[in-house]
Design a protein around this motif. Sequence first.
Motif, PDB file in Angstrom:
ATOM      1  N   THR A  84       0.807  -1.209   0.000  1.00 53.12           N
ATOM      2  CA  THR A  84       0.000   0.000   0.000  1.00 53.12           C
ATOM      3  C   THR A  84       0.844   1.263   0.000  1.00 53.12           C
ATOM      4  OG1 THR A  84      -0.167  -0.005   2.418  1.00 53.12           O
ATOM      5  CG2 THR A  84      -1.886  -1.147   1.181  1.00 53.12           C
ATOM      6  N   THR A  85       2.155   1.138   0.129  1.00 55.32           N
ATOM      7  CA  THR A  85       3.021   2.310   0.132  1.00 55.32           C
ATOM      8  C   THR A  85       4.183   2.099  -0.830  1.00 55.32           C
ATOM      9  OG1 THR A  85       2.498   2.804   2.444  1.00 55.32           O
ATOM     10  CG2 THR A  85       4.466   3.832   1.525  1.00 55.32           C
ATOM     11  N   VAL A  86       4.418   3.104  -1.672  1.00 59.21           N
ATOM     12  CA  VAL A  86       5.583   3.097  -2.561  1.00 59.21           C
ATOM     13  C   VAL A  86       6.443   4.290  -2.185  1.00 59.21           C
ATOM     14  CG1 VAL A  86       6.394   3.324  -4.936  1.00 59.21           C
ATOM     15  CG2 VAL A  86       4.333   1.988  -4.446  1.00 59.21           C
ATOM     16  N   THR A  87       7.726   4.051  -1.937  1.00 62.75           N
ATOM     17  CA  THR A  87       8.664   5.128  -1.636  1.00 62.75           C
ATOM     18  C   THR A  87       9.774   5.103  -2.673  1.00 62.75           C
ATOM     19  OG1 THR A  87       8.216   4.948   0.737  1.00 62.75           O
ATOM     20  CG2 THR A  87      10.193   6.159   0.078  1.00 62.75           C
ATOM     21  N   THR A  88       9.954   6.206  -3.379  1.00 63.82           N
ATOM     22  CA  THR A  88      10.974   6.268  -4.414  1.00 63.82           C
ATOM     23  C   THR A  88      12.340   6.554  -3.792  1.00 63.82           C
ATOM     24  OG1 THR A  88      10.775   8.646  -4.817  1.00 63.82           O
ATOM     25  CG2 THR A  88       9.225   7.201  -5.973  1.00 63.82           C
ATOM     26  N   SER A  89      13.382   6.420  -4.592  1.00 66.52           N
ATOM     27  CA  SER A  89      14.736   6.649  -4.085  1.00 66.52           C
ATOM     28  C   SER A  89      14.962   8.102  -3.691  1.00 66.52           C
ATOM     29  CB  SER A  89      15.769   6.230  -5.136  1.00 66.52           C
ATOM     30  OG  SER A  89      15.599   6.971  -6.334  1.00 66.52           O
ATOM     31  N   SER A  90      14.138   9.006  -4.214  1.00 67.26           N
ATOM     32  CA  SER A  90      14.256  10.421  -3.850  1.00 67.26           C
ATOM     33  C   SER A  90      13.519  10.743  -2.553  1.00 67.26           C
ATOM     34  CB  SER A  90      13.707  11.299  -4.977  1.00 67.26           C
ATOM     35  OG  SER A  90      12.318  11.084  -5.139  1.00 67.26           O
ATOM     36  N   GLY A  91      12.810   9.742  -2.003  1.00 69.60           N
ATOM     37  CA  GLY A  91      12.098   9.951  -0.747  1.00 69.60           C
ATOM     38  C   GLY A  91      10.641  10.313  -0.899  1.00 69.60           C
ATOM     39  N   LEU A  92      10.114  10.273  -2.120  1.00 67.15           N
ATOM     40  CA  LEU A  92       8.697  10.555  -2.344  1.00 67.15           C
ATOM     41  C   LEU A  92       7.890   9.337  -1.915  1.00 67.15           C
ATOM     42  CD1 LEU A  92       6.824  12.767  -3.588  1.00 67.15           C
ATOM     43  CD2 LEU A  92       6.854  11.396  -5.687  1.00 67.15           C
ATOM     44  N   LYS A  93       6.947   9.547  -0.995  1.00 65.41           N
ATOM     45  CA  LYS A  93       6.165   8.447  -0.421  1.00 65.41           C
ATOM     46  C   LYS A  93       4.726   8.537  -0.905  1.00 65.41           C
ATOM     47  CE  LYS A  93       4.811   6.491   4.074  1.00 65.41           C
ATOM     48  NZ  LYS A  93       4.921   6.678   5.545  1.00 65.41           N
ATOM     49  N   ILE A  94       4.266   7.490  -1.596  1.00 66.58           N
ATOM     50  CA  ILE A  94       2.900   7.424  -2.109  1.00 66.58           C
ATOM     51  C   ILE A  94       2.161   6.360  -1.318  1.00 66.58           C
ATOM     52  CG2 ILE A  94       1.449   6.986  -4.127  1.00 66.58           C
ATOM     53  CD1 ILE A  94       5.018   7.743  -4.823  1.00 66.58           C
ATOM     54  N   ASP A  95       1.255   6.793  -0.458  1.00 61.22           N
ATOM     55  CA  ASP A  95       0.521   5.889   0.431  1.00 61.22           C
ATOM     56  C   ASP A  95      -0.884   5.681  -0.127  1.00 61.22           C
ATOM     57  OD1 ASP A  95      -0.837   4.579   2.449  1.00 61.22           O
ATOM     58  OD2 ASP A  95       0.078   5.734   4.061  1.00 61.22           O
TER      59      ASP A  95
END
Length: 233
Positions: free
Chosen positions: A133-144
Motif C-alpha cells: 500500500t506504500t511506494v517510496t521512491t529513491s528520492s524519498g517521495l512516499k505514495i501511500d
Amino acid sequence: MLNGMAHDVLVVEDEEDIALPLMRTLEREGYEVSRVSGGAEAVSFVIDEGPAVVILDLGLPDMDGIDVCRQMRSDGYLGGIIMVTARAGELDRVVGLDVGADDYLAKPFGLAELLARVRALLRRSALIPADDTTVTTSSGLKIDAASRRVHLGEREIALTAKEFDVLAVLASNHDKVVPRETLMNQVWDQNWYGSTKTLDVTIGRLRSKLEAAEAGERVVAIRGVGFRLETGS
C-alpha cells in the motif's frame, strides 16, 4: 454502492428542474446527497463536509464554475469533481480539467451516464494496490495508497484523485514506460470515451506539482508510447 458504503455527493446546481431529478436518482442509488445553488456556498460546504464527489454546474449565479473548482482545489479538497455544463467545446473541457476537475459532462446528458461517471470516479478513488500500500521512491517521495496521500519528508503534496491515481500507477512501475492506454484503462475506465487529452492535462498538473515541491521525480513523456516516472530534477 461500492463496498456497501454510502458515499456523500454534493450537487451544485441552481436550476431546480435539473437538480431535483438528479438528486432523486442519486438517492435511489443509495448515495447521501446534499445540494447548494451557489459557488461560494459550495466552496464552504466541501471544506466543512468533505463529500466524496461534487457534481458541479458551471453556470452558477454568483461564481463561474471554473473558479469554484479552482478554489476547491486551492483549499485542499481532494475528492472527485465532475463538471456539468452546456459548454461543449474542447477548450472548455481542457480548461475545466486543468483547474482540477476529474471528469466533464456536457448537457444534455442521461442520468444513467452520470451515474456511471460517479461510480467510475469512486471506483478509481478506492483502488489500493494488492501487494504494497506504500511506494517510496529513491528520492524519498512516499505514495501511500491506503490514505491516498503523498509526502516528501514531512511535507504533504496535495493531489487530486486522478493525479494521485496516475502517480500511483507510474510509481509502481518506476523507471518503466507505462503505455497511455494502460493509464487510461486503470485510472479512468475501460469504457471511457472522452478525449485522451484528459490524460495529458492531468500529467501536466502532476508534473507542475512535483516540480514545485522539488520532489526529485519527473514524469517523462515517451513520444507515441506513454509515460515514465524517474528520479531526477
